[in-house]
Design a protein around this motif. Structure first.
Motif, PDB file in Angstrom:
ATOM      1  N   LEU A 188      39.461  41.997  35.336  1.00 44.54           N
ATOM      2  CA  LEU A 188      38.782  41.172  34.343  1.00 44.54           C
ATOM      3  C   LEU A 188      39.109  41.630  32.926  1.00 44.54           C
ATOM      4  O   LEU A 188      39.293  40.807  32.016  1.00 44.54           O
ATOM      5  CB  LEU A 188      37.274  41.205  34.585  1.00 44.54           C
TER       6      LEU A 188
ATOM      7  N   HIS B 109      32.031  38.152  31.646  1.00 41.23           N
ATOM      8  CA  HIS B 109      32.445  39.091  32.683  1.00 41.23           C
ATOM      9  C   HIS B 109      31.408  40.190  32.900  1.00 41.23           C
ATOM     10  O   HIS B 109      31.133  40.591  34.045  1.00 41.23           O
ATOM     11  CB  HIS B 109      33.792  39.715  32.311  1.00 41.23           C
TER      12      HIS B 109
ATOM     13  N   VAL C 227      37.257  36.481  40.186  1.00 37.31           N
ATOM     14  CA  VAL C 227      38.484  36.902  39.497  1.00 37.31           C
ATOM     15  C   VAL C 227      39.583  35.863  39.678  1.00 37.31           C
ATOM     16  O   VAL C 227      40.296  35.514  38.728  1.00 37.31           O
ATOM     17  CB  VAL C 227      38.947  38.280  40.018  1.00 37.31           C
TER      18      VAL C 227
END
Length: 751
Positions: A357, A376, A408
Motif C-alpha cells: 500500500l 489505507h 490491495v
C-alpha cells in the motif's frame, strides 16, 4: 444456435455431431440454473441421481462446479467437431488457389521459370486478379491453420505447377479440376484417430494446427510463400489492446471525454443482470479462497499466486530501479515457507500488505497521496480490528488476510485506471486534432484493405448505402421545401411559428427556437465537430447525404439494432447508435402518452384553460422522462400511473372518480403504441421528420426550427431538446465517418 437451429449449424449425424448436441444440452441447462441461482439464491431441483422424485438443494458454489464441468465437456466436443470443418475448409481454399494457379498458367502461356510472352491488357488483369485472390486465400489459411497451413498451400501450388508442365511435355492433358491431393499432416492424422475417443486431450503439443487456431495461439512472424508475402499475426492480447486504443480515439473524435478504464468503454451498457453476475462471481472467487485456507489441511497455493499478482502488478507500474526492492520485499519463496509452517503469521503478512500500500501511494499522483494515506491507514486499522475479533481466532485471521489481499488488488486496479487516465490526458491534443481522424482511417485500412477493394470488403456498408439511396431524392426535396417555407415565414413575419392545434387538443406550449443562442450547447459531440465545420448543415453532397439518411434509418427501426446488421464503417459506434435508437423510441412513447393524456383531459373536461393544460402536460413530461430513464422495464401501467398522478394532484379527485380514467388511458395507450395503429404511425412519422430536420439542417437554429415544426403537429414540442440531443449524435457520427471513410464510400457509390 446448436440447440435451436441444428440444421443450420450441423451437417451430418456422426459421433461428433451427436456428442456436440448432448454436451450443448447439458451446458445450457446448467447455465440456466446458474443464472437462476445468481438472481434468486439457492434452489431446490430434482435429484437426477436418485430413482425417487426427490429434490436436492443447489447452492451457487455447487452449481458453479457443475457448470464448469459442463462447459469443459461442451468445449471438448465443440473443438473435436470444429476441427474437422476447419481442415475441410483449409482443403477447399487450397484447392481453389490451385485451380486459379492452373487457369492463369494456361491462359497466360507461362513457362516453368514463371515467364510469359507479351501480355495483353486482359492477361495482365488476369494475373493481377489471381495474385490478389491467392493473397486473400493465404490470409484465410494462415488465420485458420497457421504456418503449417501456409506450407501445405505452397507445396500444393508448387505441385500443381510441376504436374502441369510435366503433363505438357509428355503431351497429355491436365484438367483444372485434377488438383493435387492434399496429404494430411501428422497432426491432422492423429486428430482423425481421435474420433473413437470419448475425450480430447487439450495438450497444445498434441493438437492440430486447426484446433490451435480456434484458441488464437501465436503464429511466428516469417516470410511465407514464394511470392515473399509477409504475414503478421500478433497475440490476441495485443489485438485487444489495439482495439481499445481505437475505441478511445473514436470516443474522442465524437466529442466524448474518455476518463475511464480502457477495458470498460462499453461497461455503461451492461445490464443489471450482467453486473450482478460479475459481482456474484467475484464474491464466489474470494469465498473459494477463504474455504481453501480454512480446511483442516490448508492450501495456501492460491494465496501465494495472489501475492505474486500483487507483486507483478506493482512492478509493472513502478520505475525500473524500484523493481529489485519490490521483489525482495514481497519474497514469494519466503512467503511460501512461512505458510507451509501450517499457521498464518499475521504480522509478516500484514507487513507485506502495508509495504504494498505504501508503494502504491508513492506511485500515485501527489495530489491524491494524502487522501490515499488516510484511506489505507483506516483500512489497516479495520483489518487489525477484524484480526483481533473473536479472541484472535484463526478464522478471523484468515478473513483478515483475504480482505487485505482483495483490498490491495483493488487498489492496484484503481491506480492502473488513474495511469490510463493520465496517459489519455497527455494525448488529448492528438485525440482532438486531425491526427486522430487519420489514425482511424489507417486502422480501418489495416482491417478492410485499400478503398479500391471496398465492394468486396464492405458488403454490409454497400447494402446500407444502397438502402439509403432509395428515396434519397424525395427526402432531400422535402427537406429543401420545408427549409424554403421556413425562410419565407421568417421574411414575412417576426414571429417564428403560428399556433397550430390538433383535433385531439393541440398545445400552444411551444419552445421558441428563435430564442436559442446556439445548438452547440446541446451536445458535447456537436461542440467538437463545430471546430471542424461551424454549420454542420447538409449541403446535398451525395456521400454526406447518404450517410446521414442511412444513420437516420438505422435508429428509426423498431427492432433493436444488432452488430451483425451494422455497416462495417459503423462498428465502433454500435452502442452509440443503440443509445440514439433508444432515445428515439422513448420520444415516441412520451409523445404518444401526452396525446392520450390530453385527449382524456379534454373528453372528461378536467381542465379549465389552455394554461392549465400546459402545466399538466409539462409536469407529466418531466415525470415520464425520469421514469423511462431510471426504470429499465417500465410498462404501460407505470406510464398510466404517472399520467393519472398528475391529474389527481391537480384536481384532487378521489380514486373512485379516477379509476375509469386510468382504464381508459391504459386501453388508449396500449392501442396507440401498436405498430399498425394510426396514432403510432402519425407520431412516429412526426418524430422521424423532427430528427431528420436536425440531421439534415444541422444542430443550429434552422435544424431546431425544422424539428419543432414536425413535433408541434403532434403536440410534442416539449420534446424538442431530446430530439436535438439524439439527432446531434447522428450528425457528428456522419461527419466523422465521411471524413474517415470517405474514400471507401466514394468507391461504393461509383458502383
Amino acid at each position: 444456435m446448436i440447440l435451436g437451429h441444428p440444421d443450420a449449424v450441423i451437417s451430418g449425424q456422426g459421433e461428433r455431431e451427436t456428442a456436440l448436441v448432448k454436451s450443448a444440452e447439458k451446458f445450457v441447462k446448467e447455465f440456466e440454473l446458474l443464472i437462476k441461482i445468481i438472481l434468486n439464491g439457492p434452489l431446490q431441483v430434482p435429484d437426477e441421481e436418485s430413482d425417487h422424485l426427490s429434490l436436492k438443494r443447489r447452492t451457487f458454489t455447487f452449481q458453479l462446479a457443475l457448470f464448469d464441468s459442463a462447459w469443459c465437456s461442451f468445449l471438448n466436443s465443440f473443438v473435436v467437431w470444429k476441427a474437422k470443418d476447419a481442415r475441410s475448409l483449409e482443403e477447399d481454399l487450397i484447392r481453389a488457389a490451385c485451380r486459379l494457379e492452373l487457369s492463369m498458367i494456361q491462359t497466360c502461356k507461362m513457362t516453368p521459370e514463371g515467364d510469359s510472352g507479351p501480355l495483353s491488357h486482359d492477361m495482365k488483369a488476369i494475373q493481377k486478379q489471381v495474385s490478389e485472390d491467392q493473397k486473400l486465400m493465404r490470409e484465410k489459411v494462415l488465420h485458420l491453420s497457421g504456418v503449417a497451413g501456409i506450407e501445405r498451400m505452397e507445396n500444393a501450388l508448387s505441385d500443381t505447377r510441376m504436374k502441369f508442365f510435366n503433363a505438357r511435355e509428355s503431351g497429355s492433358s491436365i484438367s483444372p479440376l485434377n488438383t493435387p491431393i492434399l496429404f494430411p499432416s501428422p497432426a491432422s492424422a492423429s486428430l482423425g484417430s481421435s474420433d473413437k475417443a470419448s475425450n480430447l486431450t487439450m495438450d497444445s503439443e498434441k493438437q492440430s494446427s486447426a484446433v490451435r487456431s480456434l484458441f488464437r495461439d501465436k503464429v511466428d512472424l516469417k516470410d511465407i510463400g514464394s511470392s515473399g508475402l509477409i504475414h503478421s499475426v500478433s497475440l490476441s492480447s495485443q489485438e485487444s489492446l489495439d482495439k481499445e486504443n481505437v475505441r478511445i480515439v473514436n470516443e474522442y473524435v465524437h466529442g466524448e471525454r474518455v476518463f475511464a478504464d480502457i477495458s470498460s468503454l462499453a461497461g455503461e451498457h451492461q445490464s443489471g443482470i450482467l453486473a450482478k453476475v460479475k459481482e456474484t462471481m467475484e464474491n464466489a472467487f474470494w469465498d473459494g479462497i477463504i474455504e481453501s485456507v480454512r480446511q483442516d489441511e490448508p492450501n495456501y497455493s492460491r494465496v501465494v499466486e495472489l501475492m505474486r499478482e500483487v507483486r507483478d502488478g506493482i512492478c509493472a507500474m513502478a520505475p525500473q530501479n524500484w523493481r529489485q526492492e519490490i521483489i525482495e520485499a514481497i519474497d514469494l519463496e519466503v512467503l511460501t515457507q512461512v505458510l507451509n509452517l501450517g499457521k498464518l503469521d499475521v504480522d509478516y503478512l500484514g507487513k507485506i500488505l502495508e509495504y504494498a500500500l505504501i508503494t502504491l501511494r508513492k506511485l500515485s499522483a501527489p495530489a491524491y497521496e494524502d487522501e490515499l494515506k488516510k484511506k489505507h491507514q483506516q483500512f489497516m486499522k479495520d483489518l487489525a480490528d477484524t484480526c483481533w475479533a473473536s479472541d484472535s481466532s484463526e478464522n478471523s485471521e484468515v478473513i483478515a488476510l483475504i480482505k487485505g489481499l482483495r483490498f490491495v488488488l483493488d487498489q492496484i486496479q484503481e491506480l492502473k485506471q488513474e495511469i490510463s487516465k493520465a496517459r489519455i490526458r497527455i494525448l488529448e491534443p492528438f485525440l482532438k486534432g486531425p491526427g486522430a481522424l487519420y489514425f482511424l482511417g489507417q486502422d480501418f485500412t489495416s482491417r478492410y484493405g485499400h478503398p479500391s477493394n471496398a465492394v468486396a470488403a464492405l458488403p454490409l456498408t454497400a447494402k446500407w448505402l444502397s438502402s439509403a439511396r432509395e428515396g434519397k431524392d424525395e427526402e432531400w426535396a422535402q427537406h429543401i421545401t420545408l427549409r424554403s417555407e421556413l425562410t419565407s415565414r421568417h421574411e414575412s413575419s417576426s414571429s417564428f411559428l403560428p399556433s397550430t392545434t390538433l383535433r385531439t387538443g393541440g398545445s400552444s406550449l411551444v419552445k421558441m427556437s428563435g430564442n436559442k443562442a446556439d445548438a452547440s450547447s446541446t451536445s458535447n459531440a456537436s461542440h467538437y465537430i463545430e471546430t471542424i465545420d461551424p454549420h454542420l448543415e447538409c449541403k446535398g453532397v451525395e456521400i454526406d447525404l447518404l450517410v446521414r439518411l442511412g444513420l437516420l434509418k438505422l435508429v428509426n427501426k423498431i427492432t433493436g439494432l444488432t452488430e451483425g446488421e451494422l455497416p462495417e464503417t459503423m462498428n465502433l459506434n454500435f452502442f452509440r447508435l443503440r443509445n440514439v435508437q433508444s432515445q428515439v423510441q422513448k420520444i415516441i412513447v412520451i409523445a404518444t402518452s401526452l396525446l392520450v393524456l390530453r385527449q382524456t383531459l379534454l373528453s372528461q373536461r378536467m381542465v379549465s384553460s389552455q394554461a392549465h393544460m400546459d402545466t399538466l402536460l409539462s409536469d407529466s413530461f418531466k415525470q415520464l422522462s425520469k421514469c423511462l430513464d431510471s426504470v429499465a422495464d417500465a410498462g404501460i401501467q407505470d406510464i398510466v400511473e404517472i399520467l393519472s398522478t398528475a391529474v389527481d394532484e391537480d384536481n384532487k379527485l378521489a380514486d373512485v372518480t379516477l379509476r375509469p380514467s386510468k382504464e381508459i388511458m391504459a386501453r388508449m395507450l396500449s392501442k396507440s403504441l401498436q405498430e399498425e395503429d394510426a396514432v403510432f404511425t402519425r407520431v412516429s412519422r412526426a418524430v422521424y421528420l423532427a430528427v431528420r430536420g436536425v440531421v439534415l439542417g444541422g444542430t443550429g437554429k434552422q435544424g431546431r426550427e425544422l424539428a419543432e415544426i414536425a413535433l408541434q403537429k403532434v403536440g410534442a414540442s416539449l420534446l424538442l431538446d431530446q430530439v436535438v440531443e439524439a439527432a446531434s449524435v447522428l450528425v457528428v457520427a456522419a461527419k466523422v465517418s465521411v471524413i474517415v471513410h470517405g474514400p471507401w464510400y466514394a468507391n461504393l457509390t461509383k458502383e
